[in-house]
Scaffold this motif. Sequence first.
Motif, PDB file in Angstrom:
ATOM      1  N   ARG A 362      50.487 -87.769 -38.057  1.00 54.44           N
ATOM      2  CA  ARG A 362      51.021 -86.834 -39.033  1.00 54.44           C
ATOM      3  C   ARG A 362      49.867 -86.232 -39.831  1.00 54.44           C
ATOM      4  NH1 ARG A 362      54.360 -87.457 -35.985  1.00 54.44           N
ATOM      5  NH2 ARG A 362      56.489 -88.198 -36.243  1.00 54.44           N
ATOM      6  N   THR A 363      49.928 -84.924 -40.017  1.00 48.67           N
ATOM      7  CA  THR A 363      48.868 -84.207 -40.725  1.00 48.67           C
ATOM      8  C   THR A 363      49.448 -83.541 -41.965  1.00 48.67           C
ATOM      9  OG1 THR A 363      47.710 -83.766 -38.640  1.00 48.67           O
ATOM     10  CG2 THR A 363      47.104 -82.413 -40.539  1.00 48.67           C
ATOM     11  N   PHE A 364      48.886 -83.891 -43.116  1.00 49.04           N
ATOM     12  CA  PHE A 364      49.354 -83.338 -44.388  1.00 49.04           C
ATOM     13  C   PHE A 364      48.199 -82.642 -45.102  1.00 49.04           C
ATOM     14  CE2 PHE A 364      52.150 -87.103 -43.844  1.00 49.04           C
ATOM     15  CZ  PHE A 364      53.388 -86.460 -43.852  1.00 49.04           C
ATOM     16  N   PRO A 365      48.436 -81.445 -45.665  1.00 49.20           N
ATOM     17  CA  PRO A 365      47.399 -80.803 -46.473  1.00 49.20           C
ATOM     18  C   PRO A 365      47.144 -81.591 -47.758  1.00 49.20           C
ATOM     19  CG  PRO A 365      49.084 -79.229 -45.789  1.00 49.20           C
ATOM     20  CD  PRO A 365      49.617 -80.592 -45.487  1.00 49.20           C
ATOM     21  N   LEU A 366      45.889 -81.652 -48.156  1.00 51.73           N
ATOM     22  CA  LEU A 366      45.529 -82.212 -49.456  1.00 51.73           C
ATOM     23  C   LEU A 366      45.700 -81.102 -50.489  1.00 51.73           C
ATOM     24  CD1 LEU A 366      42.302 -84.158 -48.414  1.00 51.73           C
ATOM     25  CD2 LEU A 366      44.517 -85.143 -49.002  1.00 51.73           C
ATOM     26  N   LEU A 367      46.504 -81.363 -51.506  1.00 52.68           N
ATOM     27  CA  LEU A 367      46.904 -80.336 -52.456  1.00 52.68           C
ATOM     28  C   LEU A 367      46.079 -80.338 -53.734  1.00 52.68           C
ATOM     29  CD1 LEU A 367      50.756 -80.671 -51.994  1.00 52.68           C
ATOM     30  CD2 LEU A 367      49.175 -79.146 -50.804  1.00 52.68           C
ATOM     31  N   GLY A 368      45.051 -81.184 -53.769  1.00 50.70           N
ATOM     32  CA  GLY A 368      44.160 -81.192 -54.916  1.00 50.70           C
ATOM     33  C   GLY A 368      44.600 -82.130 -56.013  1.00 50.70           C
ATOM     34  N   PRO A 369      43.762 -82.298 -57.021  1.00 52.15           N
ATOM     35  CA  PRO A 369      44.113 -83.144 -58.172  1.00 52.15           C
ATOM     36  C   PRO A 369      45.035 -82.391 -59.122  1.00 52.15           C
ATOM     37  CG  PRO A 369      41.954 -82.172 -58.504  1.00 52.15           C
ATOM     38  CD  PRO A 369      42.400 -81.740 -57.123  1.00 52.15           C
ATOM     39  N   PRO A 370      45.715 -83.105 -60.013  1.00 45.92           N
ATOM     40  CA  PRO A 370      46.546 -82.415 -61.013  1.00 45.92           C
ATOM     41  C   PRO A 370      45.700 -81.443 -61.834  1.00 45.92           C
ATOM     42  CG  PRO A 370      47.000 -84.775 -61.009  1.00 45.92           C
ATOM     43  CD  PRO A 370      45.789 -84.576 -60.147  1.00 45.92           C
ATOM     44  N   VAL A 371      46.300 -80.318 -62.210  1.00 45.55           N
ATOM     45  CA  VAL A 371      45.592 -79.373 -63.066  1.00 45.55           C
ATOM     46  C   VAL A 371      45.419 -80.004 -64.441  1.00 45.55           C
ATOM     47  CG1 VAL A 371      46.484 -77.384 -61.800  1.00 45.55           C
ATOM     48  CG2 VAL A 371      47.722 -78.219 -63.810  1.00 45.55           C
ATOM     49  N   PRO A 372      44.460 -79.517 -65.240  1.00 47.09           N
ATOM     50  CA  PRO A 372      44.226 -80.101 -66.562  1.00 47.09           C
ATOM     51  C   PRO A 372      45.502 -80.177 -67.394  1.00 47.09           C
ATOM     52  CG  PRO A 372      42.470 -78.568 -66.024  1.00 47.09           C
ATOM     53  CD  PRO A 372      43.501 -78.434 -64.934  1.00 47.09           C
ATOM     54  N   GLY A 373      45.672 -81.320 -68.071  1.00 45.47           N
ATOM     55  CA  GLY A 373      46.834 -81.510 -68.933  1.00 45.47           C
ATOM     56  C   GLY A 373      48.002 -82.199 -68.272  1.00 45.47           C
ATOM     57  N   LEU A 374      47.915 -82.467 -66.952  1.00 47.09           N
ATOM     58  CA  LEU A 374      48.982 -83.147 -66.243  1.00 47.09           C
ATOM     59  C   LEU A 374      48.455 -84.415 -65.587  1.00 47.09           C
ATOM     60  CD1 LEU A 374      50.887 -80.240 -64.425  1.00 47.09           C
ATOM     61  CD2 LEU A 374      51.517 -81.387 -66.559  1.00 47.09           C
ATOM     62  N   GLU A 375      49.339 -85.397 -65.445  1.00 48.25           N
ATOM     63  CA  GLU A 375      49.034 -86.592 -64.665  1.00 48.25           C
ATOM     64  C   GLU A 375      50.178 -86.835 -63.696  1.00 48.25           C
ATOM     65  OE1 GLU A 375      48.965 -90.215 -67.085  1.00 48.25           O
ATOM     66  OE2 GLU A 375      49.825 -89.079 -68.753  1.00 48.25           O
ATOM     67  N   VAL A 376      49.826 -87.323 -62.507  1.00 55.70           N
ATOM     68  CA  VAL A 376      50.800 -87.507 -61.441  1.00 55.70           C
ATOM     69  C   VAL A 376      50.568 -88.858 -60.782  1.00 55.70           C
ATOM     70  CG1 VAL A 376      51.699 -86.603 -59.256  1.00 55.70           C
ATOM     71  CG2 VAL A 376      50.855 -85.016 -60.992  1.00 55.70           C
ATOM     72  N   HIS A 377      51.654 -89.555 -60.464  1.00 56.19           N
ATOM     73  CA  HIS A 377      51.543 -90.755 -59.642  1.00 56.19           C
ATOM     74  C   HIS A 377      52.810 -90.943 -58.829  1.00 56.19           C
ATOM     75  CE1 HIS A 377      52.980 -93.059 -63.473  1.00 56.19           C
ATOM     76  NE2 HIS A 377      54.020 -92.743 -62.745  1.00 56.19           N
ATOM     77  N   ALA A 378      52.740 -91.841 -57.865  1.00 56.03           N
ATOM     78  CA  ALA A 378      53.887 -92.164 -57.020  1.00 56.03           C
ATOM     79  C   ALA A 378      54.467 -93.495 -57.473  1.00 56.03           C
ATOM     80  CB  ALA A 378      53.477 -92.235 -55.552  1.00 56.03           C
ATOM     81  N   VAL A 379      55.808 -93.602 -57.431  1.00 56.89           N
ATOM     82  CA  VAL A 379      56.470 -94.838 -57.848  1.00 56.89           C
ATOM     83  C   VAL A 379      57.459 -95.265 -56.771  1.00 56.89           C
ATOM     84  CG1 VAL A 379      56.234 -94.356 -60.307  1.00 56.89           C
ATOM     85  CG2 VAL A 379      58.287 -93.567 -59.096  1.00 56.89           C
ATOM     86  N   ASP A 380      57.762 -96.580 -56.756  1.00 54.50           N
ATOM     87  CA  ASP A 380      58.744 -97.089 -55.805  1.00 54.50           C
ATOM     88  C   ASP A 380      60.151 -96.970 -56.398  1.00 54.50           C
ATOM     89  OD1 ASP A 380      59.056 -99.176 -57.620  1.00 54.50           O
ATOM     90  OD2 ASP A 380      57.906-100.617 -56.427  1.00 54.50           O
ATOM     91  N   GLU A 381      61.136 -97.540 -55.720  1.00 51.01           N
ATOM     92  CA  GLU A 381      62.529 -97.414 -56.163  1.00 51.01           C
ATOM     93  C   GLU A 381      62.773 -98.047 -57.524  1.00 51.01           C
ATOM     94  OE1 GLU A 381      64.813 -95.649 -54.758  1.00 51.01           O
ATOM     95  OE2 GLU A 381      63.604 -95.089 -53.014  1.00 51.01           O
ATOM     96  N   ASP A 382      61.918 -99.013 -57.906  1.00 55.97           N
ATOM     97  CA  ASP A 382      62.061 -99.674 -59.210  1.00 55.97           C
ATOM     98  C   ASP A 382      61.167 -99.064 -60.275  1.00 55.97           C
ATOM     99  OD1 ASP A 382      63.944-101.565 -58.236  1.00 55.97           O
ATOM    100  OD2 ASP A 382      62.300-102.708 -57.316  1.00 55.97           O
ATOM    101  N   ARG A 383      60.599 -97.886 -59.968  1.00 57.75           N
ATOM    102  CA  ARG A 383      59.727 -97.146 -60.896  1.00 57.75           C
ATOM    103  C   ARG A 383      58.395 -97.845 -61.129  1.00 57.75           C
ATOM    104  NH1 ARG A 383      64.435 -95.088 -59.899  1.00 57.75           N
ATOM    105  NH2 ARG A 383      65.156 -93.326 -61.159  1.00 57.75           N
TER     106      ARG A 383
END
Length: 550
Positions: A362-383
């Motif tokens: 599977r090939t996925f594009p890398l979409l870059g880091p969050p823009v300034p002022g935002l934070e992003v993470h992945a969570v499981d079903e229990d957050r």
Amino acid sequence: MSTFVNTMLDTATGPGGRAKGMTTGEPNAPLRRTWAEVHERAARLAGGLVEGGAQPGAAVAVLAADPAEIAPAVQAVWMAGGSTTMLHQPTARTDLAEWAADTIKVLSMIDSKLVLLGSPFDALAGVLDQHGIGYRKLDELAGEPLAAPVEVGEDATALLQLTSGSTADPKAVRITHGNLMSNAYAMRTAAALDTATDTMISWLPLFHDMGMVGFLTIPMLFGIDLVKVTPVDFLARPTLWPDLISRHRGTITAAPNFAYSIVARRMSTVEDDNAFDLSSMRLALNGAEPIDPAAVRAFTDAGARFGLRPESVMCAYGMAEVTLAVAFAPVFTGLAVDVVDPDQLEAEHRAVPVPEDTPNARTFPLLGPPVPGLEVHAVDEDRNVLPERHVGQLRVRGEAVTPGYLTVDGPLATQNAEGWLETGDEGYVVDGQIVVCGRRKDVIIMGGRNIYPTDIERAACSVEGVRPGNAVAVRLDAGTRRERFAVVVESKSAGDDEVEKAMRKEITSRVVDAVGLRPFAVVVLKPGSLPKTPSGKLRRSAATSLVPAG
């Protein structure tokens, strides 16, 4: 006072406002107006709004096609202290009675008492009259120029961005002045915008967040040259897009994946190597729908002989709920991909890197880091927050995140107690960059495996005769022990029994090769059959009804 409004007016009344501006009317009657001239018109419109009784905080809807009318109209609404909603536009095939009913529902939802009508939709005044919808025609709305903007706070609503998904009910994302300014600053930094040298080229619809925020509000806010045509102009002649880039020495553009596929095909048929000059491009942003690396490469390959540098491609991740931008790939680095093991991705929800020549990788594009002022993470079903390369739901937090939606059932909060917005997207983080695998609601679960529709759809679109970007994989019996999937495609050959039979066989073969599973059904339909949102996105769940029972 709103920093956003202050900044826009400072730009319009300063040196940049007199030097930079917006060109519309291409290709037949190009007309350039400086941002100062746009502001002069906006001040008169704002005066007319205030004289007509518009109150601070009022929700004002806009229905017009010409960007030259829309730009001063939305600025006028902001100067008058109101919020702007760009209504979805009826097309030649729209049932006006249905459109009016939908429009009434939207206006009621956002509590709007006024629609600003511009050409060619001023012809719909009679329809609005029939349904008791208040309106003002833009060519008749004028008053004494508003001397100073109506003061509003950072938490006041600036934009109510309509969204549409799998349901018939509308929803509006409430973007505050603070949200808008935060994301605008972030995009200016992440895209390294240069007001002195950049020229933005766009045909994107202004009722979509990428068009409205990215390619009208941003250049008007900071004072950047903009060349703006309409989606109708682009669809009538896709090569108008590279032509505008060539003639105006465009440096920045953006579009969804399907548009790059269309223009790549058209450029590849052009015989004259000097037909276009794309060497000025530094940012060709690809976002708003899943990015297909093959389509990106087709675009850069087709553009290479016209001077397009592959490094100019910028993959991005965005959504209306954060105003526009969540993540931008690093400037001028081109397409970068993450190649992962398909079995561990589907069964263990882990993105384990493998060589590019690994079968069915599977090939996925890398979409870059969050823009300034935002934070992003992945969570499981229990957050619980997941480590890098573990797939879960993406969450985002920051100043640009909307405080909530307006829905037909009332306001709806979007953030939890800690300020996190759940995006509904499955994805992961690698080396600080975001990867999106697909929408959670669209994931097909079979035999304990998570199958992403985009893998099936790309396989289907590789079959000759299938319209590029017009294939959907839909879940059948979702949530049951016997979940299945079908593939629905559009083709100009629909109706030819022999051709359809061959296409169904080849699509089935390509899908089995790609994901190791056989579709329950393959349906071939005529062009224009697949349900789409007003901005052109495929509606997978709505396409389920196109699969014949049994």
